[in-house]
Enzyme design. Structure first.
Site, PDB file in Angstrom:
ATOM      1  N   GLU A 116       0.825  -1.204   0.000  1.00 25.28           N
ATOM      2  CA  GLU A 116       0.000   0.000   0.000  1.00 25.28           C
ATOM      3  C   GLU A 116       0.863   1.259   0.000  1.00 25.28           C
ATOM      4  OE1 GLU A 116      -4.212  -1.412   1.887  1.00 25.28           O
ATOM      5  OE2 GLU A 116      -2.804  -0.489   3.280  1.00 25.28           O
ATOM      6  N   CYS A 129       3.399   8.573   1.267  1.00 21.51           N
ATOM      7  CA  CYS A 129       3.970   7.584   2.177  1.00 21.51           C
ATOM      8  C   CYS A 129       4.260   6.319   1.382  1.00 21.51           C
ATOM      9  CB  CYS A 129       2.996   7.300   3.318  1.00 21.51           C
ATOM     10  SG  CYS A 129       3.631   6.174   4.571  1.00 21.51           S
ATOM     11  N   CYS A 136       6.824  -6.692   6.776  1.00 22.31           N
ATOM     12  CA  CYS A 136       7.926  -6.122   7.556  1.00 22.31           C
ATOM     13  C   CYS A 136       8.590  -7.225   8.362  1.00 22.31           C
ATOM     14  CB  CYS A 136       7.419  -5.028   8.494  1.00 22.31           C
ATOM     15  SG  CYS A 136       8.750  -4.150   9.360  1.00 22.31           S
ATOM     16  N   CYS A 140       7.054  -4.922  15.499  1.00 23.50           N
ATOM     17  CA  CYS A 140       6.575  -3.902  16.437  1.00 23.50           C
ATOM     18  C   CYS A 140       5.129  -4.213  16.810  1.00 23.50           C
ATOM     19  CB  CYS A 140       6.692  -2.516  15.817  1.00 23.50           C
ATOM     20  SG  CYS A 140       8.408  -2.056  15.424  1.00 23.50           S
ATOM     21  N   CYS A 143       1.772  -2.289  15.380  1.00 27.88           N
ATOM     22  CA  CYS A 143       1.708  -1.957  13.961  1.00 27.88           C
ATOM     23  C   CYS A 143       0.941  -3.034  13.197  1.00 27.88           C
ATOM     24  CB  CYS A 143       3.119  -1.822  13.390  1.00 27.88           C
ATOM     25  SG  CYS A 143       3.145  -1.387  11.640  1.00 27.88           S
ATOM     26  N   GLY A 189       7.223  -1.864   5.950  1.00 26.40           N
ATOM     27  CA  GLY A 189       8.615  -2.289   5.968  1.00 26.40           C
ATOM     28  C   GLY A 189       9.561  -1.359   6.706  1.00 26.40           C
ATOM     29  N   GLU A 190      10.754  -1.867   6.969  1.00 28.72           N
ATOM     30  CA  GLU A 190      11.853  -1.103   7.576  1.00 28.72           C
ATOM     31  C   GLU A 190      12.814  -0.701   6.444  1.00 28.72           C
ATOM     32  OE1 GLU A 190      14.686   0.803   9.014  1.00 28.72           O
ATOM     33  OE2 GLU A 190      13.229   0.234  10.566  1.00 28.72           O
ATOM     34  N   SER A 221      12.192   6.868   7.678  1.00 32.57           N
ATOM     35  CA  SER A 221      11.828   6.528   9.055  1.00 32.57           C
ATOM     36  C   SER A 221      12.340   5.132   9.391  1.00 32.57           C
ATOM     37  CB  SER A 221      10.311   6.567   9.223  1.00 32.57           C
ATOM     38  OG  SER A 221       9.941   6.161  10.532  1.00 32.57           O
ATOM     39  N   SER A 243      11.450   5.939  14.904  1.00 30.46           N
ATOM     40  CA  SER A 243      10.267   5.435  15.606  1.00 30.46           C
ATOM     41  C   SER A 243      10.675   5.072  17.028  1.00 30.46           C
ATOM     42  CB  SER A 243       9.710   4.212  14.870  1.00 30.46           C
ATOM     43  OG  SER A 243       9.266   4.565  13.584  1.00 30.46           O
ATOM     44  N   LEU A 244      10.454   5.975  17.958  1.00 26.98           N
ATOM     45  CA  LEU A 244      10.942   5.807  19.328  1.00 26.98           C
ATOM     46  C   LEU A 244       9.910   5.106  20.204  1.00 26.98           C
ATOM     47  CD1 LEU A 244      13.445   6.478  21.037  1.00 26.98           C
ATOM     48  CD2 LEU A 244      12.292   8.600  21.719  1.00 26.98           C
ATOM     49  N   HIS A 245       8.762   5.749  20.444  1.00 31.54           N
ATOM     50  CA  HIS A 245       7.599   5.187  21.127  1.00 31.54           C
ATOM     51  C   HIS A 245       7.781   4.924  22.620  1.00 31.54           C
ATOM     52  CE1 HIS A 245       6.258   4.926  17.067  1.00 31.54           C
ATOM     53  NE2 HIS A 245       7.111   3.958  16.769  1.00 31.54           N
ATOM     54  N   ASN A 329      -3.628   4.394  15.961  1.00 34.33           N
ATOM     55  CA  ASN A 329      -4.717   4.099  15.038  1.00 34.33           C
ATOM     56  C   ASN A 329      -5.074   2.621  15.151  1.00 34.33           C
ATOM     57  OD1 ASN A 329      -4.949   6.734  13.723  1.00 34.33           O
ATOM     58  ND2 ASN A 329      -2.877   6.306  12.998  1.00 34.33           N
ATOM     59  N   CYS A 372      -1.433   6.194   9.929  1.00 30.89           N
ATOM     60  CA  CYS A 372      -0.142   5.665  10.356  1.00 30.89           C
ATOM     61  C   CYS A 372      -0.317   4.379  11.151  1.00 30.89           C
ATOM     62  CB  CYS A 372       0.571   6.716  11.203  1.00 30.89           C
ATOM     63  SG  CYS A 372       2.228   6.235  11.706  1.00 30.89           S
TER      64      CYS A 372
END
Length: 403
Positions: A116, A129, A136, A140, A143, A189-190, A221, A243-245, A329, A372
């Protein structure tokens, strides 16, 4: 992809069999330097001819060599023999009520994998995006993409092809009609796990013969692949988002398993090296998805503020680290919930009071699952993650994710 060039038959020594068709070069796989080499070494043509073709592909969206009218017939014949321009096949495209647009693009001739891509318009810019992998490889926990597992990296052609599809749809003309002003490598993906293909695609995005985007308008990212951040600092000049979180290792390792290999201290040190490697770089964006009761409490905000202050002191700039707060989300089957609006604003206030530049990302495209963390394509999973997630959904009476 709409079509895939056949792989030539080979002998046991690796040489093509007599009479076997040679594999054509997809020109979307080549940046300017690669295209120049192809024209010079394969076609025996002047390098500037590559510039003409690059404009036809990325400025005028022409994929048929016969339509490239300022090329002579002999050159067009060579291109027909040795090259092709294969763009991703659009399975469907879906507009959102807020102007966001999502495409599902087929990756491969068998149609079993798809990714996507999302376009997000705003008053002063239009952001695309872009995905870098089918699924991926990371896991995580919050996600949606992670629940589908992983199949493979995307090629350069499949990455830049997403930009091609969106730009053509939007009527984007570099240096004239700029409806596409920013690209973020934040899709499926990373990106740093697919380093070479991603860097080559970003080169085309930034090239005047490609999409002409300023380096600051292309953002990669990452979840924190420290060695690749260091490599990126020397091989590309784009904006970096992390991407810390969570600001503490124990919680971050739960949310972002990669943290077990590259903990927060190592990650922040790599971020500092990234900024120091180029005088053009002045800040890094730290993405922080807020989940109710998980990482949205005052103590979490204070820990994040301390981390950002330490980073700012190290870089001798209060604005070296910018925080982007992202309301979670939700997606079917997840155990996480979005933080309340009051909690989000209270979290932001703690950071702002600590003089940390902090923004709250406005959720866009959630009515078409384009927000996201919600991106999901079709992934022929090579891990057991998709099967396990579907088992959990069935236990909840929700059916399989693909249904």
């Amino acid at each position: 992809m709409s079509q895939i060039a056949p792989i030539p038959s080979v002998t046991t020594t690796g040489e093509p069999l007599a009479g076997a068709p040679a594999r054509k070069q997809n020109l979307l796989d080549l940046d300017r330097a690669g295209l120049e080499r192809f024209f010079e070494e394969t076609l025996g043509e002047k390098r500037y001819r590559a510039h003409q073709v690059m404009k036809w592909i990325h400025h005028r969206y022409v994929t048929d060599f016969d339509g490239m009218t300022d090329l002579g017939k002999p050159l067009r014949a060579k291109l027909q023999q040795h090259a092709e321009v294969v763009v991703p096949n659009v399975v469907f495209d879906k507009p959102s009520a807020d102007g966001t647009h999502k495409w599902l693009l087929s990756m491969g001739a068998d149609g079993k994998n798809a990714i996507e891509t999302v376009y997000i318009p705003d008053k002063t810019r239009g952001t695309l995006c872009v995905s870098s992998q089918v699924g991926c490889a990371l896991n995580c926990q919050f996600c949606s993409t992670a629940t589908q597992g992983f199949n493979r990296n995307l090629s350069t052609a499949e990455i830049i092809g997403q930009v091609w599809v969106a730009a053509r749809h939007l009527g984007n003309v570099p240096a004239q009609i700029r409806r596409l002003t920013n690209v973020v490598m934040m899709g499926m993906g990373e990106p740093l796990a697919n380093f070479d293909n991603v860097v080559r695609a970003m080169s085309i995005m930034r090239d005047d013969l490609g999409y002409g985007l300023a380096s600051k308008r292309v953002t990669l990212s990452t979840a924190g692949m420290v060695p690749m951040i260091d490599r990126l600092s020397t091989e590309s000049d784009v904006s970096l988002a992390v991407s810390l979180h969570a600001a503490q290792d124990e919680l971050r390792s739960q949310l972002v398993p990669l943290n077990k290999k590259y903990p927060v201290e190592q990650l922040m040190a790599a971020c500092a090296r990234y900024l120091k490697a180029s005088p053009k770089r002045d800040s890094i964006t730290f993405e922080y998805t807020l989940m109710k009761g998980v990482n949205d409490q005052p103590e979490h905000a204070r820990s994040l503020a301390r981390l950002m202050r330490q980073f700012g002191n190290q870089m001798q700039s209060r604005e070296a680290g910018k925080v982007n707060l992202i309301p979670f989300n939700p997606f079917p089957g997840t155990r996480y919930e979005r933080s309340d609006e009051a909690q989000i604003r209270a979290f932001q206030k703690i950071l702002l009071d600590a003089q940390v530049l902090t923004m709250v990302r406005r959720t866009r495209g959630d009515d078409i699952d384009a927000a996201c963390g919600q991106l999901k394509g079709q992934v022929m999973d090579r891990t057991r993650r998709q099967a396990e997630f579907n088992r959990q959904l069935r236990e909840q009476g929700l059916g399989d994710a693909a249904a």
